[in-house]
Design a protein around this motif. Sequence first.
Motif, PDB file in Angstrom:
ATOM      1  N   ALA A 251       0.824  -1.213   0.000  1.00 37.31           N
ATOM      2  CA  ALA A 251       0.000   0.000   0.000  1.00 37.31           C
ATOM      3  C   ALA A 251       0.857   1.261   0.000  1.00 37.31           C
ATOM      4  CB  ALA A 251      -0.932  -0.005   1.209  1.00 37.31           C
ATOM      5  N   ASP A 252       1.918   1.271   0.811  1.00 36.92           N
ATOM      6  CA  ASP A 252       2.770   2.454   0.888  1.00 36.92           C
ATOM      7  C   ASP A 252       3.513   2.692  -0.424  1.00 36.92           C
ATOM      8  OD1 ASP A 252       1.926   2.793   3.470  1.00 36.92           O
ATOM      9  OD2 ASP A 252       3.715   1.907   4.386  1.00 36.92           O
ATOM     10  N   ALA A 253       3.968   1.624  -1.058  1.00 42.75           N
ATOM     11  CA  ALA A 253       4.663   1.769  -2.335  1.00 42.75           C
ATOM     12  C   ALA A 253       3.741   2.328  -3.405  1.00 42.75           C
ATOM     13  CB  ALA A 253       5.243   0.432  -2.776  1.00 42.75           C
ATOM     14  N   ARG A 254       2.505   1.873  -3.414  1.00 43.20           N
ATOM     15  CA  ARG A 254       1.542   2.383  -4.400  1.00 43.20           C
ATOM     16  C   ARG A 254       1.268   3.860  -4.183  1.00 43.20           C
ATOM     17  NH1 ARG A 254      -2.582  -2.820  -4.150  1.00 43.20           N
ATOM     18  NH2 ARG A 254      -1.426  -4.145  -5.643  1.00 43.20           N
ATOM     19  N   THR A 255       1.100   4.251  -2.919  1.00 43.27           N
ATOM     20  CA  THR A 255       0.880   5.664  -2.610  1.00 43.27           C
ATOM     21  C   THR A 255       2.097   6.497  -3.010  1.00 43.27           C
ATOM     22  OG1 THR A 255      -0.590   5.172  -0.766  1.00 43.27           O
ATOM     23  CG2 THR A 255       0.475   7.331  -0.760  1.00 43.27           C
ATOM     24  N   ALA A 256       3.271   6.024  -2.630  1.00 46.89           N
ATOM     25  CA  ALA A 256       4.501   6.758  -2.930  1.00 46.89           C
ATOM     26  C   ALA A 256       4.693   6.930  -4.428  1.00 46.89           C
ATOM     27  CB  ALA A 256       5.699   6.025  -2.323  1.00 46.89           C
ATOM     28  N   TRP A 257       4.467   5.867  -5.184  1.00 48.37           N
ATOM     29  CA  TRP A 257       4.671   5.932  -6.629  1.00 48.37           C
ATOM     30  C   TRP A 257       3.668   6.865  -7.287  1.00 48.37           C
ATOM     31  CZ3 TRP A 257       8.650   5.404  -9.375  1.00 48.37           C
ATOM     32  CH2 TRP A 257       8.583   5.237 -10.764  1.00 48.37           C
TER      33      TRP A 257
END
Length: 269
Positions: A133-139
């Motif tokens: 989830a954090d990677a998707r938000t960051a990207w």
Amino acid sequence: MQDAPLTTGRRRSPLVSRRDALRYATAASALAGLGATAAGAGIPTASAAGPTLIDYAMRQIPAQDIRAAGHSGVINYVSTSRPGSSFGAKPITLPYAQSLTAAGLVIVSNYQYGKPGGTAPSDFTRGFAGGVADARTAWHLHTAAGGGRSAPIFFSVDDDIDRTTWNNVALQWFRGINSVLGVQRTGIYAGVNPCQWAVADGVIGRSSSPGHVWAWQTRSWSRGQIYPAAVLYQRVIDTASNPGPVVGGIRVDVNDVLASDCGQWNLHP
């Protein structure tokens, strides 16, 4: 990193030793890549030792103020503010990124939403699914602001963790991040030990600068050591007891650039 109000009192470790400082200065003098880029673009260098980048969260600092202070660029957030807080520089926006780039400043991306004792738990405690989830938000936030498609994002372990916590908790979070971004676009912000563990476990990528990896090391929890493979070193950390320098009206953290490729957007289109 500087994503807390000025009254925050996080535990910090002592300054680097004179011997390590001299060792760093010798290494930094070889930063021909970023130094040459800076010279060619009219970007100021902060000191004879090498370029510096600042990080901050309270609000967006005008590009001209960053240049006037002698810094070569910024490390900015690709994350939103925690519940109950409203940081003006989180997340970085496209217009702000464009103003920095137009001024000849480089940009590096960092993700941090939660923190120890904050209104959201430390990101690294969120497990594999949290990493996804954090990677998707960051990207999403990184690309929306114009971040390079091959640029790394540094994910924060803003705490003094031991190897057991790394193995059983933080590593799973990084595996989740890797599943979205791939290893090569994943970096870490942490003290010296987690930076080395991340390399040993193969969860962060490598800089194009030989011998360097996507490790942004903080002076905190590093016991005066500097990891030779790091690309960035957070040397000045703003706290209530040890205020950082003021740039554009707010106090900031200062980071030494240890490699010509430290993950800046313009090198990673």
